[in-house]
Design a protein around this motif. Structure first.
Motif, PDB file in Angstrom:
ATOM      1  N   MET A   1      47.933  43.056  30.168  1.00  0.00           N
ATOM      2  CA  MET A   1      48.972  43.503  31.084  1.00  0.00           C
ATOM      3  C   MET A   1      50.319  43.047  30.546  1.00  0.00           C
ATOM      4  SD  MET A   1      47.149  42.482  34.669  1.00  0.00           S
ATOM      5  CE  MET A   1      48.378  43.368  35.642  1.00  0.00           C
ATOM      6  N   ALA A   2      51.385  43.814  30.856  1.00  0.00           N
ATOM      7  CA  ALA A   2      52.684  43.468  30.300  1.00  0.00           C
ATOM      8  C   ALA A   2      53.758  43.545  31.347  1.00  0.00           C
ATOM      9  CB  ALA A   2      53.015  44.394  29.133  1.00  0.00           C
ATOM     10  N   ARG A   3      54.646  42.571  31.316  1.00  0.00           N
ATOM     11  CA  ARG A   3      55.819  42.577  32.165  1.00  0.00           C
ATOM     12  C   ARG A   3      57.010  42.557  31.230  1.00  0.00           C
ATOM     13  NH1 ARG A   3      59.859  39.609  34.200  1.00  0.00           N
ATOM     14  NH2 ARG A   3      60.362  39.840  36.420  1.00  0.00           N
ATOM     15  N   ALA A   4      57.846  43.644  31.287  1.00  0.00           N
ATOM     16  CA  ALA A   4      58.944  43.793  30.334  1.00  0.00           C
ATOM     17  C   ALA A   4      58.336  43.726  28.933  1.00  0.00           C
ATOM     18  CB  ALA A   4      59.994  42.712  30.554  1.00  0.00           C
ATOM     19  N   GLU A   5      58.747  42.722  28.106  1.00  0.00           N
ATOM     20  CA  GLU A   5      58.224  42.611  26.752  1.00  0.00           C
ATOM     21  C   GLU A   5      57.240  41.449  26.637  1.00  0.00           C
ATOM     22  OE1 GLU A   5      61.648  42.295  24.308  1.00  0.00           O
ATOM     23  OE2 GLU A   5      62.329  44.330  24.688  1.00  0.00           O
ATOM     24  N   LEU A   6      56.730  40.993  27.751  1.00  0.00           N
ATOM     25  CA  LEU A   6      55.816  39.856  27.748  1.00  0.00           C
ATOM     26  C   LEU A   6      54.381  40.364  27.682  1.00  0.00           C
ATOM     27  CD1 LEU A   6      56.425  36.772  27.970  1.00  0.00           C
ATOM     28  CD2 LEU A   6      55.678  36.944  30.344  1.00  0.00           C
ATOM     29  N   ASP A   7      53.708  40.117  26.581  1.00  0.00           N
ATOM     30  CA  ASP A   7      52.341  40.576  26.379  1.00  0.00           C
ATOM     31  C   ASP A   7      51.389  39.472  26.831  1.00  0.00           C
ATOM     32  OD1 ASP A   7      50.080  41.889  25.652  1.00  0.00           O
ATOM     33  OD2 ASP A   7      50.349  41.606  23.495  1.00  0.00           O
ATOM     34  N   TYR A   8      50.984  39.516  28.084  1.00  0.00           N
ATOM     35  CA  TYR A   8      50.180  38.456  28.660  1.00  0.00           C
ATOM     36  C   TYR A   8      48.913  39.050  29.265  1.00  0.00           C
ATOM     37  CZ  TYR A   8      51.572  40.143  33.256  1.00  0.00           C
ATOM     38  OH  TYR A   8      51.759  40.936  34.366  1.00  0.00           O
ATOM     39  N   THR A   9      48.000  38.168  29.631  1.00  0.00           N
ATOM     40  CA  THR A   9      46.793  38.552  30.358  1.00  0.00           C
ATOM     41  C   THR A   9      46.657  37.635  31.566  1.00  0.00           C
ATOM     42  OG1 THR A   9      45.659  39.271  28.345  1.00  0.00           O
ATOM     43  CG2 THR A   9      44.281  38.775  30.252  1.00  0.00           C
ATOM     44  N   ILE A  10      46.309  38.201  32.702  1.00  0.00           N
ATOM     45  CA  ILE A  10      46.048  37.401  33.892  1.00  0.00           C
ATOM     46  C   ILE A  10      44.655  37.729  34.400  1.00  0.00           C
ATOM     47  CG2 ILE A  10      47.163  39.082  35.431  1.00  0.00           C
ATOM     48  CD1 ILE A  10      47.966  36.643  37.209  1.00  0.00           C
ATOM     49  N   GLU A  11      43.915  36.703  34.743  1.00  0.00           N
ATOM     50  CA  GLU A  11      42.577  36.857  35.310  1.00  0.00           C
ATOM     51  C   GLU A  11      42.574  36.269  36.716  1.00  0.00           C
ATOM     52  OE1 GLU A  11      39.237  36.946  31.894  1.00  0.00           O
ATOM     53  OE2 GLU A  11      40.071  34.967  32.322  1.00  0.00           O
ATOM     54  N   ILE A  12      42.189  37.088  37.692  1.00  0.00           N
ATOM     55  CA  ILE A  12      42.136  36.655  39.080  1.00  0.00           C
ATOM     56  C   ILE A  12      40.682  36.718  39.528  1.00  0.00           C
ATOM     57  CG2 ILE A  12      42.920  37.102  41.430  1.00  0.00           C
ATOM     58  CD1 ILE A  12      45.399  38.420  40.252  1.00  0.00           C
ATOM     59  N   PRO A  13      40.101  35.603  39.941  1.00  0.00           N
ATOM     60  CA  PRO A  13      38.695  35.600  40.360  1.00  0.00           C
ATOM     61  C   PRO A  13      38.486  36.369  41.658  1.00  0.00           C
ATOM     62  CG  PRO A  13      39.710  33.493  40.825  1.00  0.00           C
ATOM     63  CD  PRO A  13      40.723  34.274  40.040  1.00  0.00           C
ATOM     64  N   ASP A  14      37.242  36.683  41.952  1.00  0.00           N
ATOM     65  CA  ASP A  14      36.927  37.409  43.183  1.00  0.00           C
ATOM     66  C   ASP A  14      37.374  36.638  44.414  1.00  0.00           C
ATOM     67  OD1 ASP A  14      35.774  39.421  41.707  1.00  0.00           O
ATOM     68  OD2 ASP A  14      33.766  38.551  41.789  1.00  0.00           O
ATOM     69  N   GLN A  15      37.257  35.310  44.354  1.00  0.00           N
ATOM     70  CA  GLN A  15      37.759  34.467  45.439  1.00  0.00           C
ATOM     71  C   GLN A  15      38.838  33.576  44.844  1.00  0.00           C
ATOM     72  OE1 GLN A  15      35.085  31.620  47.151  1.00  0.00           O
ATOM     73  NE2 GLN A  15      36.339  31.282  48.957  1.00  0.00           N
ATOM     74  N   PRO A  16      40.100  34.060  44.787  1.00  0.00           N
ATOM     75  CA  PRO A  16      41.172  33.284  44.172  1.00  0.00           C
ATOM     76  C   PRO A  16      41.424  31.978  44.895  1.00  0.00           C
ATOM     77  CG  PRO A  16      42.065  35.149  45.381  1.00  0.00           C
ATOM     78  CD  PRO A  16      40.582  35.318  45.364  1.00  0.00           C
ATOM     79  N   CYS A  17      42.069  31.059  44.196  1.00  0.00           N
ATOM     80  CA  CYS A  17      42.222  29.705  44.714  1.00  0.00           C
ATOM     81  C   CYS A  17      43.017  29.653  46.004  1.00  0.00           C
ATOM     82  CB  CYS A  17      42.889  28.820  43.653  1.00  0.00           C
ATOM     83  SG  CYS A  17      44.479  29.426  43.053  1.00  0.00           S
ATOM     84  N   TRP A  18      43.970  30.590  46.222  1.00  0.00           N
ATOM     85  CA  TRP A  18      44.764  30.500  47.442  1.00  0.00           C
ATOM     86  C   TRP A  18      43.947  30.834  48.689  1.00  0.00           C
ATOM     87  CZ3 TRP A  18      46.734  34.695  44.179  1.00  0.00           C
ATOM     88  CH2 TRP A  18      46.339  35.956  44.619  1.00  0.00           C
ATOM     89  N   SER A  19      42.833  31.589  48.515  1.00  0.00           N
ATOM     90  CA  SER A  19      42.025  31.962  49.667  1.00  0.00           C
ATOM     91  C   SER A  19      41.151  30.810  50.145  1.00  0.00           C
ATOM     92  CB  SER A  19      41.130  33.154  49.325  1.00  0.00           C
ATOM     93  OG  SER A  19      40.129  32.778  48.401  1.00  0.00           O
ATOM     94  N   GLN A  20      41.088  29.752  49.341  1.00  0.00           N
ATOM     95  CA  GLN A  20      40.233  28.638  49.689  1.00  0.00           C
ATOM     96  C   GLN A  20      40.893  27.685  50.669  1.00  0.00           C
ATOM     97  OE1 GLN A  20      39.228  26.815  46.000  1.00  0.00           O
ATOM     98  NE2 GLN A  20      38.394  28.679  45.143  1.00  0.00           N
ATOM     99  N   LYS A  21      42.216  27.799  50.879  1.00  0.00           N
ATOM    100  CA  LYS A  21      42.921  26.833  51.706  1.00  0.00           C
ATOM    101  C   LYS A  21      42.511  26.925  53.169  1.00  0.00           C
ATOM    102  CE  LYS A  21      46.928  29.940  52.098  1.00  0.00           C
ATOM    103  NZ  LYS A  21      48.342  30.085  51.787  1.00  0.00           N
TER     104      LYS A  21
END
Length: 278
Positions: A1-21
Motif C-alpha cells: 500500500m502507498a501513501r503519497a510516495e511512501l511505499d509501505y505495508t500495513i497488516e491489521i489482524p482480524d481482532q486488532p489491538c484497539w478492539s481488545q480494550k
C-alpha cells in the motif's frame, strides 16, 4: 500500500489491538493487555518479504504492523551529504497513524541496521518537536544489528549487497562514489559538516527518549561492529534508560532471526509485553 510516495505495508489482524480494550474477563478486568502498533524500519536494500518474517512475530499476537524501508540512495548518499531527506519520510510514516486512526495506540519500533536507525533518528526528532506527534506514546524500541558508528568498510559491504544485482560497472561506480563522499564529508570535512549536520549515531546516543530499548547484535557481524552497539548501550544506560542487550555471537548481519528463530522471537515478544505493562 502507498501513501503519497511512501511505499509501505500495513497488516491489521482480524481482532486488532484497539478492539481488545473493551474485552473483559468474568472478574470485570481486562482479559488481555493491549498490544502496541509495531513499526518495522528495514535495513538498506531489504525487501518487504524479508521484513514480513519479522512482522509475523507480532501480527499473530494481535498487533497491527507497519513495515517500511527507506530508499537505499537516501540512506547511503543523502545522509552522507548531510541532506535530511529521511526527515520527510519519517513524517509521512508517523502521519499514517492518523490516517488509520491508530494514533492513540502504544507504539513499538523495531529498527534494523543503520538504515533503520537513520530513519528512527528523525522519528525521534519529530516526536519531540512536531506538535502533531508529541502526544504519540512510544513504549519501546528494538534495534537489530545496529546502530553502528562511522565504518567505511562495513558501509561498503552493505552497499555492495544492495547493488548485488546491478550491472558490474554501475556497481563499481556507485561504490567508488560513495567511498569518495564518505571520505570527503566524514573525514576530511568532518569539522565543517558537523556544524550543520549531527551524525545519527551521536544523536541516538544523546536522545531524550526514555522508553526501554533492546539491542540484538553479534560479534560476528561484518557490517556493524559489536563494539559500536556496546558503546551505544553504555551511553543509553548513562541517560538512565532501561536497556537490554543480547550478543548472538555467531550470526551474521541481520541474520539473528534466521539462525535463532525461536530465541529471537521470544526476546522480541517478552520485551514487547514488558514494555506495554510498564
Amino acid at each position: 500500500m502507498a501513501r503519497a510516495e511512501l511505499d509501505y505495508t500495513i497488516e491489521i489482524p482480524d481482532q486488532p489491538c484497539w478492539s481488545q480494550k473493551d474485552s473483559s474477563s468474568q472478574g470485570g478486568k481486562e482479559a488481555r493487555t493491549r498490544q502496541p502498533v509495531v513499526i518495522l524500519l528495514g535495513w538498506g536494500g531489504c525487501r518487504d518479504k524479508n521484513l514480513a518474517k519479522y512482522s509475523a512475530i507480532y501480527h499473530k499476537r494481535g498487533c497491527i504492523v507497519i513495515r517500511y524501508t527507506a530508499p537505499w540512495h537516501m540512506v547511503f548518499f543523502s545522509e552522507s551529504l548531510g541532506i535530511p531527506s529521511l526527515r520527510v519520510l519519517a513524517q509521512k510514516l508517523l502521519e499514517l497513524l492518523f490516517d488509520y486512526e491508530i494514533e492513540q495506540e502504544p507504539l513499538l519500533f523495531h529498527v534494523f541496521s543503520n538504515a533503520g536507525a537513520m530513519l528512527y533518528r528523525y522519528v525521534l526528532e519529530l516526536l519531540q518537536t512536531h506538535g502533531r506527534f508529541c502526544h504519540l506514546r512510544v513504549v519501546g524500541a528494538i534495534f537489530d544489528s545496529g546502530p553502528g558508528d562511522s565504518n567505511l568498510v562495513g558501509a561498503l559491504r552493505a552497499l555492495s549487497a544492495v547493488l548485488e544485482h546491478r550491472p558490474a560497472m554501475l556497481r563499481l561506480l556507485l561504490l567508488v562514489a560513495f567511498a569518495l563522499v564518505a571520505i570527503l564529508f566524514h573525514i576530511l570535512l568532518a569539522p565543517l559538516t558537523g556544524l550543520f549536520h549531527t551524525h545519527f549515531y551521536d544523536r541516538l546516543q544523546d536522545a531524550g527518549s526514555c522508553w526501554p530499548e533492546l539491542y540484538l547484535y553479534s560479534r560476528a557481524d561484518a557490517v556493524i561492529r559489536a563494539r559500536d552497539v556496546e558503546l551505544m548501550v553504555e551511553a543509553r544506560l548513562g541517560h538512565q534508560v532501561v536497556v537490554h542487550s543480547v550478543d548472538f555471537v555467531s550470526s551474521a548481519h541481520v541474520s539473528h532471526l534466521r539462525d535463532y528463530p525461536t530465541y529471537y522471537a521470544s526476546l522480541c515478544v517478552d520485551f514487547m509485553h514488558n514494555c506495554v505493562q510498564c
